[in-house]
Design an enzyme around this catalytic site. Structure first.
Site, mmCIF file in Angstrom:
data_model
loop_
_atom_site.group_PDB
_atom_site.id
_atom_site.type_symbol
_atom_site.label_atom_id
_atom_site.label_comp_id
_atom_site.label_asym_id
_atom_site.label_seq_id
_atom_site.Cartn_x
_atom_site.Cartn_y
_atom_site.Cartn_z
ATOM 1 N N CYS A 180 -7.732 -42.427 -23.392
ATOM 2 C CA CYS A 180 -7.768 -43.998 -23.368
ATOM 3 C C CYS A 180 -9.272 -44.352 -22.753
ATOM 4 O O CYS A 180 -9.811 -45.566 -23.081
ATOM 5 C CB CYS A 180 -6.687 -44.593 -22.516
ATOM 6 S SG CYS A 180 -5.015 -44.652 -23.155
ATOM 7 N N CYS B 93 -25.659 -41.274 -24.616
ATOM 8 C CA CYS B 93 -24.343 -42.031 -24.572
ATOM 9 C C CYS B 93 -23.769 -42.759 -23.686
ATOM 10 O O CYS B 93 -24.747 -42.989 -22.730
ATOM 11 C CB CYS B 93 -23.371 -41.227 -25.313
ATOM 12 S SG CYS B 93 -22.782 -39.857 -24.407
#
Ligand SMILES: [Zn+2]
Length: 396
Positions: A203, A354
């Protein structure tokens, strides 16, 4: 009103076979239902349920179990509350940020229902402590978010003969079932092998609709309550699938696998194993290939940019992440990189980044393999950039 006098007025804790007048009032909506009644409410009061994890699932199911009067609730977690939890973990408030989750959860559940016992296990569930920890509970509710712990909970429940109310969530989708029930299948009957590490995003990586764990956790709570009062049809041998985007429930039949290594006819899992190794997570966490990619720290990068060095910033996140915050880099999502690498100039020095440095390490390795000689990975990603260079860049 005649029945009122049957209940002793002394504290319920001293008399586990009855409810106090206050408890009768508190649970009146249960007591007037024939399926629960006094008998069912006393079963709830005597029940011991362990919630593994106090994340989104644990929040919703913990609140409902406490409200319903489950007499003893155990909670296991080792984490602290952070701001990103509050979008779905309704056990916690903004004031809890930085607190231990078990402590904040115990306070909240006690506030909701002071008549019940809450035991906070401030620890990570491991192969060493799981059997000891689980054995004093009647039902285990799995609210974890990772494969090693899920297999660990499953195997421990099978070894101890305890029902395991399983739930999992991702983005808009949830799953619920009961494993480890007599004659019923277990998690390994459904998934004998863990997925390759990195294939199924967590998640934290893929996101989750805030209300989803609330719904799935509430279903887990409903199944736990039904098991305790012994009513209805438990979700055994059935996998309930929920899609919040389509707002649809589906059900898959699950069969007990006679060859299951945990619960089959000739089980090979006779003790708890190393689940990080089993799920291949260890290699992922201390990456052999990733660490071989040269790194640059945010501070070094800042110095070099300020110096006017020719450094090409490559952002390998997704466009919706770029919209949250960016370093002005050139955007090619990691998944598109193999076919779009030709857009990059291999003679220039490239710093890939990232969010946390994980995807960009893959990107850097990929580019190096493709012949890009001067690729560096930004250590810690944009999160570290925010911490070490520019706090005005939001963390997410
Ligand atoms: Zn099985």
């Amino acid at each position: 009103m005649a029945t009122r006098t049957e209940f002793p007025t002394r504290p319920a804790a001293l008399e586990p076979s009855a409810l106090s007048n206050e408890e009768v009032l508190r649970y009146s909506r249960h007591l007037i239902m024939p399926e629960v009644g006094m008998d069912g409410q006393l079963k709830l009061k005597r029940a011991k349920v362990l919630c593994v994890g106090t994340g989104g699932l644990g929040a919703s199911l913990g609140l409902y179990l406490a409200a319903a009067g489950v007499g003893h609730i155990g909670i296991v977690d080792f984490d602290v509350v952070d701001r990103t939890n509050l979008q779905r973990q309704i056990l916690f408030s903004s004031a809890d940020i930085g607190r231990r989750k078990t402590e904040a959860a115990a306070d909240r559940l006690h506030g909701l229902n002071p008549d019940i016992q809450i035991t906070a296990h401030e620890t990570r569930l491991t192969s060493e402590n799981a059997l000891e920890l689980l054995k004093s509970y009647d039902i285990i509710v799995d609210g974890t978010d990772n494969f090693p712990t899920r297999y660990l909970v499953n195997d421990a429940c099978v070894l101890l003969n305890k029902p395991n109310v399983y739930g999992s969530i991702f983005r808009f989708e949830g799953q619920v079932s009961i494993f480890g029930y007599p004659q019923g299948p277990c998690y390994r009957c459904l998934y004998p092998e863990p997925p390759p590490p990195g294939l199924v995003p967590s998640c934290a990586e893929g996101g989750v609709l805030g209300v989803l764990p609330g719904i799935v956790g509430a279903i887990q709570a409903a199944e736990a309550l039904k098991l305790i009062i012994g009513k209805g049809e438990p979700l055994v041998g059935r996998l309930l699938l929920f899609d919040a985007l389509a707002m649809r429930f589906r059900e898959l039949k699950l069969r007990k696998n006679p060859d299951c290594p945990a619960c089959g006819v000739h089980p090979t899992v006779t003790r708890l194993i190393d689940y990080a190794e089993f799920c291949g997570v260890r290699e992922q966490e201390s990456p052999g290939s990733e660490s071989s990619v040269p790194e640059i720290t945010p501070l070094e990068l800042k110095l070099r940019l300020d110096r006017g060095d020719d450094v090409f910033i490559l952002d390998v996140r997704e466009p919706h992440e770029y919209a949250i915050c960016n370093l002005g880099g050139y955007l090619i999502p990691l998944g598109d990189l193999p076919r779009r690498a030709s857009e990059l100039d291999s003679s220039r020095e490239i710093v890939a980044h990232c969010r946390s440095g994980k995807r960009s390490a893959e990107a850097a390795a990929l580019l190096r393999k493709a012949g890009f000689g001067k690729v560096l990975n930004l250590k810690g990603g944009i999160l570290a950039w925010s911490d070490e260079v520019d706090p005005s860049v939001p963390k997410y």
